[in-house]
Design an enzyme around this catalytic site. Structure first.
Site, PDB file in Angstrom:
ATOM      1  N   ASP A   1       1.546   1.177  -1.177  1.00  0.00           N
ATOM      2  CA  ASP A   1       1.863   1.597   0.185  1.00  0.00           C
ATOM      3  C   ASP A   1       3.372   1.825   0.281  1.00  0.00           C
ATOM      4  OD1 ASP A   1       0.761   1.732   3.147  1.00  0.00           O
ATOM      5  OD2 ASP A   1       2.446   0.339   3.262  1.00  0.00           O
TER       6      ASP A   1
ATOM      7  N   HIS B   1      -7.619   1.968   1.419  1.00  0.00           N
ATOM      8  CA  HIS B   1      -6.168   1.855   1.283  1.00  0.00           C
ATOM      9  C   HIS B   1      -5.735   0.591   0.553  1.00  0.00           C
ATOM     10  CE1 HIS B   1      -2.075   2.910   2.171  1.00  0.00           C
ATOM     11  NE2 HIS B   1      -1.857   1.733   2.713  1.00  0.00           N
TER      12      HIS B   1
END
Length: 384
Positions: free
Chosen positions: A124, A362
């Protein structure tokens, strides 16, 4: 922020310990460590994203230590139990700029007696820090793995403008265009940059724990509406195809955005990749310090205030061995149109592959740790 003990054996897997290290670029850094028992091991540095902490690597660290690495995962500046950073919205924003975050990473390595890292691994927003580490100090960060967030390269410097000056901005901004849609929208990174965003999440009506549960759920493969595809352009109509946790309804907070997707108690009980006990570690940290530290990173990005120093590296590529890993159900790899392909073909000259893992969104290293560990170990084995 009151000083606390490091995370302990009650929440950490066997072979992983928490500790503090003082004097790292002005910080007292909370670091999770594995493989410390044998001196002289090569180091792998793990950099988390938002809204995470070093604990997000708990399923990765033992596997790396087991094959002979000294594994370090810090709570990065603005997060968790690391202290010495300014939590004030009107405070020192510059300390959160990307080059200073890379300096933090260098400081962690140095504090533990490593002059280089076998690899830097970022997830991320941590992928952005990892990329800048590899770009600026390839002699130190000798290989790189990015997860969930492609790196498209440094910002460009205007070129060939001596006789043909670059045109200025014309027409409405992307934010005006998003707000003008029939269903008015706003981009989450600019929302995260507002003064109210921290309180919206820290003081969420559903509480921090349930806010994070819904947020983690909606960005995971468990949320069946995550069926990503490449976007054609950075336009309002294209961006509006992103889920609302990326391109939000204009008048909703993030807590309000994810609340309708709160999983049922039965789903929560069945969630093995993020149990209630594990989530409580996150909610305990964010409930204590809030979200502003992580949100400062977004403010640095959206303000453009520090782009000038990044432009010093315009045209420079990442030339160390690289790999990209993400969940097949992760919209994050497509949220900036063209970034994935630019990373693969231009920004990284030794990118050995883009690996999209099934049944992962994610939070790929938490949702599918065995697959991630296999890809990491395979990559590292080729560098030895």
């Amino acid at each position: 922020m009151n000083e606390m003990a490091p995370l302990g054996a009650d929440v950490l897997p066997a072979g992983v310990r928490g500790r503090f290290v003082d004097g790292i670029n002005g910080l007292r850094v909370h670091v999770l460590e594995a493989g410390w028992e044998t001196p002289g091991r090569p180091c792998v540095l793990l950099l988390h994203g938002f809204p995470e902490i070093a604990y997000s690597w708990r399923k990765v660290m033992p596997a790396l230590a087991a094959v002979g690495y000294h594994v370090l995962a810090p709570d990065q500046r603005g997060y968790g139990r690391t202290t010495g950073w300014d939590a004030n919205y009107d405070g020192d924003l510059g300390s959160f700029r990307l080059l200073n975050l890379a300096r933090d990473a260098l400081g962690v390595l140095s504090a533990f007696g490593h002059r280089s890292a076998a690899a830097v691994v970022g997830h991320d927003f941590g992928a952005s820090v990892a990329a800048w580490c590899a770009l600026v100090r390839p002699d130190v960060f000798r290989a790189m793995v990015l997860m969930s967030a492609p790196f498209a390269g440094p910002p460009a410097v205007p070129f060939g403008t001596a006789d043909s000056p670059a045109p200025g901005p014309a027409g409405p901004s992307i934010h005006d265009d998003l707000a003008a849609l029939d269903r008015p929208r706003k981009h989450y990174q600019w929302y995260y940059s507002t003064r109210d965003a921290n309180a919206d999440m820290w003081r969420a009506p559903q509480g921090v724990h349930d806010f994070l549960r819904a947020y983690f759920h909606q960005k995971s493969a468990d949320w069946t509406d995550n069926k990503p595809f490449p976007l054609k352009a950075w336009t309002a109509s294209e961006l509006a195809q992103l889920p609302t946790y990326y391109v939000m309804d204009r008048d909703r907070t993030m807590a309000e955005t994810v609340a309708p997707e709160m999983p049922s108690p039965e789903h929560v009980a069945a969630c093995r990749w993020l149990t209630e006990t594990e989530l409580a570690v996150y909610s305990g940290e964010y409930g204590r310090v809030g979200f502003q530290g992580g949100l400062q990173w977004y403010r640095c990005r959206t303000s453009g205030r520090f782009n000038g120093e990044l432009e010093l590296f315009a045209g420079r590529t990442i030339d160390v061995p690289s790999r990209f890993i993400a969940g097949a159900s992760d919209w994050g790899i497509h949220q900036t149109p063209g970034a994935l392909e630019k990373m693969r073909t231009q920004a990284c000259t030794r990118m050995d592959g883009v690996h999209l893992i099934d049944s992962a969104g994610h939070w790929v290293q938490q949702e599918q740790p065995d697959a991630v560990n296999g890809l990491l170990l395979d990559f590292l084995a080729t560098q030895r």
